[in-house]
Write a protein that holds these residues in place. Structure first.
Motif, mmCIF file in Angstrom:
data_model
loop_
_atom_site.group_PDB
_atom_site.id
_atom_site.type_symbol
_atom_site.label_atom_id
_atom_site.label_comp_id
_atom_site.label_asym_id
_atom_site.label_seq_id
_atom_site.Cartn_x
_atom_site.Cartn_y
_atom_site.Cartn_z
ATOM 1 N N SER B 50 -11.493 -1.836 -2.520
ATOM 2 C CA SER B 50 -10.169 -2.245 -2.064
ATOM 3 C C SER B 50 -10.252 -3.153 -0.838
ATOM 4 O O SER B 50 -9.235 -3.588 -0.325
ATOM 5 C CB SER B 50 -9.310 -1.017 -1.754
ATOM 6 O OG SER B 50 -9.843 -0.298 -0.665
ATOM 7 N N GLY B 51 -11.449 -3.409 -0.351
ATOM 8 C CA GLY B 51 -11.607 -4.347 0.754
ATOM 9 C C GLY B 51 -11.676 -3.696 2.115
ATOM 10 O O GLY B 51 -11.548 -4.365 3.131
ATOM 11 N N PHE B 219 -4.996 1.748 1.675
ATOM 12 C CA PHE B 219 -5.339 0.459 1.085
ATOM 13 C C PHE B 219 -5.316 0.536 -0.424
ATOM 14 O O PHE B 219 -5.787 1.501 -0.997
ATOM 15 C CB PHE B 219 -6.790 0.138 1.472
ATOM 16 C CG PHE B 219 -6.930 -0.872 2.540
ATOM 17 C CD1 PHE B 219 -6.207 -0.765 3.697
ATOM 18 C CD2 PHE B 219 -7.834 -1.922 2.401
ATOM 19 C CE1 PHE B 219 -6.357 -1.687 4.703
ATOM 20 C CE2 PHE B 219 -7.987 -2.848 3.398
ATOM 21 C CZ PHE B 219 -7.252 -2.732 4.545
ATOM 22 N N TYR B 220 -4.830 -0.501 -1.042
ATOM 23 C CA TYR B 220 -4.995 -0.594 -2.495
ATOM 24 C C TYR B 220 -5.165 -2.060 -2.864
ATOM 25 O O TYR B 220 -4.308 -2.876 -2.540
ATOM 26 C CB TYR B 220 -3.804 0.022 -3.216
ATOM 27 C CG TYR B 220 -3.982 0.103 -4.712
ATOM 28 C CD1 TYR B 220 -4.820 1.056 -5.263
ATOM 29 C CD2 TYR B 220 -3.352 -0.797 -5.554
ATOM 30 C CE1 TYR B 220 -5.018 1.128 -6.624
ATOM 31 C CE2 TYR B 220 -3.548 -0.734 -6.929
ATOM 32 C CZ TYR B 220 -4.380 0.238 -7.457
ATOM 33 O OH TYR B 220 -4.579 0.298 -8.806
ATOM 34 N N ALA B 221 -6.267 -2.378 -3.537
ATOM 35 C CA ALA B 221 -6.528 -3.745 -4.006
ATOM 36 C C ALA B 221 -6.308 -4.783 -2.905
ATOM 37 O O ALA B 221 -5.687 -5.813 -3.123
ATOM 38 C CB ALA B 221 -5.668 -4.062 -5.228
ATOM 39 N N GLY B 222 -6.828 -4.509 -1.717
ATOM 40 C CA GLY B 222 -6.786 -5.505 -0.654
ATOM 41 C C GLY B 222 -5.494 -5.560 0.123
ATOM 42 O O GLY B 222 -5.312 -6.422 0.969
ATOM 43 N N GLU B 223 -4.571 -4.634 -0.134
ATOM 44 C CA GLU B 223 -3.306 -4.609 0.599
ATOM 45 C C GLU B 223 -3.087 -3.236 1.221
ATOM 46 O O GLU B 223 -3.527 -2.228 0.673
ATOM 47 C CB GLU B 223 -2.130 -4.882 -0.359
ATOM 48 C CG GLU B 223 -2.009 -6.319 -0.751
ATOM 49 C CD GLU B 223 -0.750 -6.554 -1.574
ATOM 50 O OE1 GLU B 223 0.032 -5.606 -1.774
ATOM 51 O OE2 GLU B 223 -0.567 -7.688 -2.003
ATOM 52 N N THR B 224 -2.400 -3.210 2.351
ATOM 53 C CA THR B 224 -1.983 -1.902 2.866
ATOM 54 C C THR B 224 -0.684 -1.553 2.164
ATOM 55 O O THR B 224 0.292 -2.277 2.272
ATOM 56 C CB THR B 224 -1.686 -1.950 4.380
ATOM 57 O OG1 THR B 224 -1.475 -3.298 4.766
ATOM 58 C CG2 THR B 224 -2.804 -1.373 5.179
ATOM 59 N N VAL B 225 -0.680 -0.460 1.433
ATOM 60 C CA VAL B 225 0.543 -0.076 0.726
ATOM 61 C C VAL B 225 1.385 0.886 1.540
ATOM 62 O O VAL B 225 2.583 0.990 1.347
ATOM 63 C CB VAL B 225 0.256 0.525 -0.674
ATOM 64 C CG1 VAL B 225 -0.332 -0.521 -1.593
ATOM 65 C CG2 VAL B 225 -0.631 1.733 -0.580
ATOM 66 N N GLU B 226 0.732 1.598 2.457
ATOM 67 C CA GLU B 226 1.498 2.536 3.269
ATOM 68 C C GLU B 226 0.789 2.824 4.586
ATOM 69 O O GLU B 226 -0.427 2.850 4.656
ATOM 70 C CB GLU B 226 1.704 3.858 2.503
ATOM 71 C CG GLU B 226 2.431 4.900 3.337
ATOM 72 C CD GLU B 226 2.989 6.059 2.521
ATOM 73 O OE1 GLU B 226 2.908 6.006 1.284
ATOM 74 O OE2 GLU B 226 3.501 6.994 3.124
ATOM 75 N N GLU B 227 1.571 2.997 5.631
ATOM 76 C CA GLU B 227 1.042 3.440 6.908
ATOM 77 C C GLU B 227 1.869 4.655 7.313
ATOM 78 O O GLU B 227 3.088 4.568 7.411
ATOM 79 C CB GLU B 227 1.208 2.323 7.935
ATOM 80 C CG GLU B 227 0.062 2.191 8.898
ATOM 81 C CD GLU B 227 0.350 1.106 9.928
ATOM 82 O OE1 GLU B 227 0.572 -0.046 9.509
ATOM 83 O OE2 GLU B 227 0.356 1.425 11.112
ATOM 84 N N ALA B 228 1.188 5.785 7.517
ATOM 85 C CA ALA B 228 1.922 7.024 7.750
ATOM 86 C C ALA B 228 1.249 7.838 8.833
ATOM 87 O O ALA B 228 0.076 7.659 9.129
ATOM 88 C CB ALA B 228 1.987 7.849 6.463
ATOM 89 N N ASP B 229 2.006 8.767 9.427
ATOM 90 C CA ASP B 229 1.407 9.738 10.322
ATOM 91 C C ASP B 229 0.627 10.741 9.481
ATOM 92 O O ASP B 229 1.006 11.017 8.341
ATOM 93 C CB ASP B 229 2.504 10.479 11.100
ATOM 94 C CG ASP B 229 2.979 9.678 12.293
ATOM 95 O OD1 ASP B 229 2.168 8.889 12.821
ATOM 96 O OD2 ASP B 229 4.150 9.820 12.682
#
Lengths: 201, 309
Positions: B50-51, B219-229
């Motif tokens: 995923s990079g 991360f998924y496939a080179g993108e951040t899909v979520e940022e969470a606590d």
């Protein structure tokens, strides 16, 4: 009918020459999934190497269905899948060629492992660890193979890939009546997978 | 307080040769943003390929020659230029690399940790760090092939801890360690963070990440899909369907394998890369998907859980 280690004793040559294994017994029957747990450096990988014939024990024997492992010719009935797939393939060979070294691959196996045809033309550095591990599994699943030693095979994979690979391995183990030895530090994983767990202390 | 590291809209692509002499640009990391405050452990969790590692290599400016990087990286308030990266890496920014193959196979462990220095002080430091990670003095006289997988990994960590870093980038530091050793190692990362350093923990091991990280970027496939606590996971406050799938694939949470594989670099279109595997995927997911704030976290999804979209 089983894979048996009898009183295995082994130490690596060199300074100090400590015993890694001392009089170890282990029996794995077909269809059984035996987990190996224990802190690092206790000889889990070493035990796998002895069972697969990569190392010779200093004393003791490894029997496959009653016959010493050393007497088998051709492809070893006990195959090992390694912790670090990047060190288990030739870095200068395309993966298609690496696979061919082990003979023709069964039909449908590559698809079941989600190995894309384009990957066959790539070199190991051009694939991720999880992708390489799929090749190592495809290479190990030969018709004559009866026992599979899985040494932390999914330790470097993400959770979904881990679940996929184990779903695949369990299905194959059932279909081929394989005996599995599963080394892992993840106790939740061992609990989920194994019929019993042996600790190396 | 000034953040230790700020990454804004980072993209990385590679030039490859297609047919003949035609060059193809292969995007592998897209539009990534991340902030690490002093004393914070930020985990980047994602599947293999995923990079994630490229992010580390991008920060350190050790990407291969055929790569291109766009976006902004700020370290301690100043832009991290290639020249500055060269000066601070190995000192203020240290990397704990992923593979045991990063050790020099022809050099004993002791000299590798000391980086060639032979003075008494360097010897004391190397002895002390090895001991800190539960390795005896005899380990110094070993060649890498004489170490077990777990020991080799601890040597890699010891090498990084021998400096006094402001930012520690740990690229998969724990596979092959038993639970106790892994906890101890992560404890040391937390210690470094408590001492004021920032820690970027790159891992596929969600469970382990959750045990020490303050924040988690998925991360998924080179993108951040979520940022969470970190607390959002156990509390069931996850926003992205992929994060949910990851959580449910844990052996103790159902061990559910969803079908399909992560798309490779170059196979991702404009829309959500998870859309083809997503249980809630809709045609409009193949269009542009913004990265936005939802519920105290950030998510790249048109229909996030718990959000009003």
């Amino acid at each position: 009918m089983s894979l048996e280690a009898k009183q295995l004793t082994f130490g690596y040559r060199g300074k100090g020459r400590k015993q890694v294994l001392d009089g170890l017994d282990l029996t794995v029957a077909p269809g059984e999934r035996v987990g190996l747990a224990g802190p690092s450096g206790r000889g889990k990988t070493t035990l796998c190497k002895l069972l697969a014939g990569y190392e010779k024990p200093d004393s003791g024997t490894v029997l496959v269905d009653g016959k010493p492992l050393r007497e088998y010719r051709g492809i070893c009935p006990v195959q090992m899948i390694w912790q670090h797939p990047e060190t288990a393939v030739d870095p200068l060979m395309k993966l298609g060629d690496t696979l061919k070294e082990g003979g023709p691959v069964e039909e449908g196996l590559l698809e079941a492992l989600h190995i894309q045809p384009a990957w066959l033309e790539r070199y190991p550095t051009e694939l991720s660890g999880g992708e390489l591990q799929r090749f190592c599994i495809a290479r190990a699943l030969r018709p004559g193979v009866k026992y599979l030693l899985c040494d932390e095979v999914t330790a470097m994979l993400d959770l979904i890939t881990q679940a996929q690979i184990w779903a695949f391995l369990l299905e194959q183990a059932e279909k081929r009546d394989l005996g599995l030895v599963i080394v892992s530090h993840n106790s939740a994983l061992l609990e989920q997978l194994c019929t019993r767990v042996q600790s190396l202390v | 307080m000034e953040p230790i590291l700020q990454v804004q809209n980072l993209s990385i692509s590679f030039t490859q040769y297609g047919r003949g002499a035609r060059q193809v640009l292969l995007p592998v990391l897209r539009d990534l943003s991340l902030t690490i405050e002093p004393g914070q452990v930020v985990a980047v969790v994602g599947s293999s390929g995923s990079g994630k590692s490229l992010l580390a290599h991008g920060i350190l400016n050790i990407l291969p020659y055929n790569s291109h990087m766009a976006g902004e990286i700020t370290f301690l308030g100043r832009p991290l230029t290639p020249k500055r990266a060269e000066q601070v890496r190995g000192r203020e920014i240290v990397l704990v690399p992923q593979g045991v193959t990063y050790l020099d196979p022809l050099m004993k462990v002791g000299p590798q940790i000391r980086k060639g220095r032979r003075d008494q002080a360097a010897r004391q430091v190397s002895r002390a760090v090895l001991e800190r990670y539960g390795l005896g003095a005899d380990t110094e006289e070993c060649y890498p092939f004489e170490l077990s997988g777990g020991m080799a990994r601890r040597v890699l960590i010891a090498t990084a801890a021998a400096e006094t870093p402001r930012l520690v980038i740990a690229d998969e530091p724990t596979p092959g360690l038993d639970a106790r050793a892994a906890k101890r190692v992560l404890g040391h990362f937390r210690e470094l963070a408590d001492g004021g350093a920032g820690v970027l923990l790159i891992t596929h091991d969600l469970e382990l990440a959750l045990s020490i990280a303050h924040r988690v970027a998925v991360f998924y496939a080179g993108e951040t899909v979520e940022e969470a606590d970190a607390a959002d996971f156990t509390a069931g406050r996850l926003r992205h369907p992929y994060t949910k799938a990851l959580w449910n694939a844990l052996p103790q949470n159902g061990f559910v394998p969803i079908l399909g594989a992560q798309p490779g670099p170059g196979e991702v279109g404009e829309g959500c890369p998870f859309a083809p595997r997503c249980p809630k995927g809709r045609p409009e997911c193949l269009g542009p998907v913004p990265y936005r704030e939802v519920d105290g976290g950030r998510v790249r999804c048109l229909y996030p859980e718990g959000g009003t979209a």
